[in-house]
Design an enzyme around this catalytic site. Structure first.
Site, short mmCIF file in Angstrom:
data_model
loop_
_atom_site.label_atom_id
_atom_site.label_comp_id
_atom_site.label_asym_id
_atom_site.label_seq_id
_atom_site.Cartn_x
_atom_site.Cartn_y
_atom_site.Cartn_z
N VAL A 62 3.52 3.52 -4.39
CA VAL A 62 4.72 4.13 -4.96
C VAL A 62 5.46 3.03 -5.72
O VAL A 62 5.77 1.98 -5.14
CB VAL A 62 5.61 4.72 -3.85
N VAL B 290 0.83 -1.21 0.00
CA VAL B 290 0.00 0.00 0.00
C VAL B 290 0.86 1.26 0.00
O VAL B 290 1.79 1.38 0.81
CB VAL B 290 -0.91 0.01 1.24
N SER B 291 0.57 2.20 -0.89
CA SER B 291 1.16 3.53 -0.88
C SER B 291 2.68 3.47 -0.75
O SER B 291 3.35 2.87 -1.58
CB SER B 291 0.52 4.36 0.24
N ALA B 292 3.25 4.06 0.31
CA ALA B 292 4.70 4.08 0.49
C ALA B 292 5.27 2.70 0.79
O ALA B 292 6.49 2.52 0.80
CB ALA B 292 5.09 5.05 1.60
#
Length: 313
Positions: free
Chosen positions: A122, A95-97
């Site tokens: 990312v 998820v995300s970072a």
């Protein structure tokens, strides 16, 4: 359902993790400003019969920041965690970072990963030292000031939920406040407020920022498992070009671009569409006969799998 939170010591370093639910295991690489106490998207997975193992990534929660010396080193610890839990193969969700951690894990340990799902992730170089976001993050989210930052955010969100959400909108969405508000209900605001109340950056977010430029096209191209890339076209935190870039380089990938309000694709009017797509993807690669149960041995939750239903190497 009760969440079990534990720490284990590996090679002299501490790794914190949580376990929630019973069923085929999903290993989650949580996003920035988070930890093993993450909740976004978990209810859907539990409802559909999955168990969730979430390590606090390097520098987050009680996990040693030394583990995050590199993405490769950190992933070696996550593999050791799976070994401790007697899990040979898992669905991997980043998820995300947490995207770079998921990519390196899937790239380096293909035999341990059944599927990879990248959510608002990312997937290439993100903020650089020249970017204003990078410079601001090194002020607001640098220990010990990050603790004050999140306490203020939490206090303001609890007292003025609508106002604070609107302040965050430009960070999460390319849409106007008016358009975002039309797609959000009170329940979504409650979820958002709970998220801000548990967020902490520790040393983890600065580690994340320092490592996003370490990903290469080779890392993406060497991922061999089925991969689902989920992203909002209105994401302001991680631009949608990250999703298109990953889809171009990951051989066995499926791209799902959502018209959700922004970065937090787990809430809002398109959340059901997100849940349905993820469920179909995981079910297509799930051995329904496998169930895991949790035992505790000297404080360490272990996974018991019936011999006839063990995970394949």
């Amino acid at each position: 359902m009760e969440r079990i939170v534990e720490t284990i010591k590996l090679n002299g370093q501490v790794l914190e993790y949580s376990m929630l639910g019973e069923g085929e295991p999903v290993l989650v690489m949580h996003g920035g400003h988070s930890s093993c106490n993450e909740e976004l998207g978990y209810a859907n997975l539990i409802k559909n019969g999955y168990s969730i193992i979430t390590p606090s990534r390097a520098g987050y929660g009680r996990t040693s920041r030394a583990i995050g010396e590199s993405l490769t080193k950190a992933c070696k610890y996550y593999v050791q965690l799976l070994d401790q839990l007697n899990l040979k193969k898992v669905h991997l969700l980043a998820v995300s970072a947490g995207g770079p951690s998921g990519i390196i894990f899937a790239s380096n340990y293909p035999k341990r990963v059944k599927t990879l799902t990248l959510q608002s992730a990312v997937m290439k170089q993100w903020h650089t030292p020249k970017d204003m976001e990078y410079k601001v993050a090194h002020v607001l989210f640098k220990p010990p000031f990050e603790k004050i930052t999140w306490k203020l955010v939490s206090a303001m969100s609890n007292k003025f939920p609508n106002y604070m959400f609107k302040q965050f909108v430009p960070s999460f969405s390319t849409l106007s406040n008016k358009k975002v508000t039309e797609r959000i209900c009170k329940t979504d605001l409650d979820v958002f407020n709970r998220m801000t109340s548990r967020q902490r950056s520790g040393h983890g977010f600065l580690i994340d920022l320092a490592q996003t430029d370490k990903l290469s096209t080779d890392d993406l191209e060497s991922i061999s498992c089925p991969t689902l890339i989920m992203h909002s076209k209105n994401d302001a935190a991680v631009p949608v070009e990250h999703a298109h870039y990953a889809d171009k380089h990951i051989p066995n990938s499926e791209l799902c671009i959502l018209d959700s309000w922004g970065h937090l694709i787990w809430i809002g009017e398109h959340a059901k569409e997100f849940d349905t797509k993820l469920n179909h993807f995981l079910q297509a690669h799930t051995e329904k006969c496998i169930r895991i149960t949790r035992l505790t041995y000297f404080g360490l939750p272990l996974v018991a799998v019936p011999p006839s239903n063990r995970f394949s190497p």
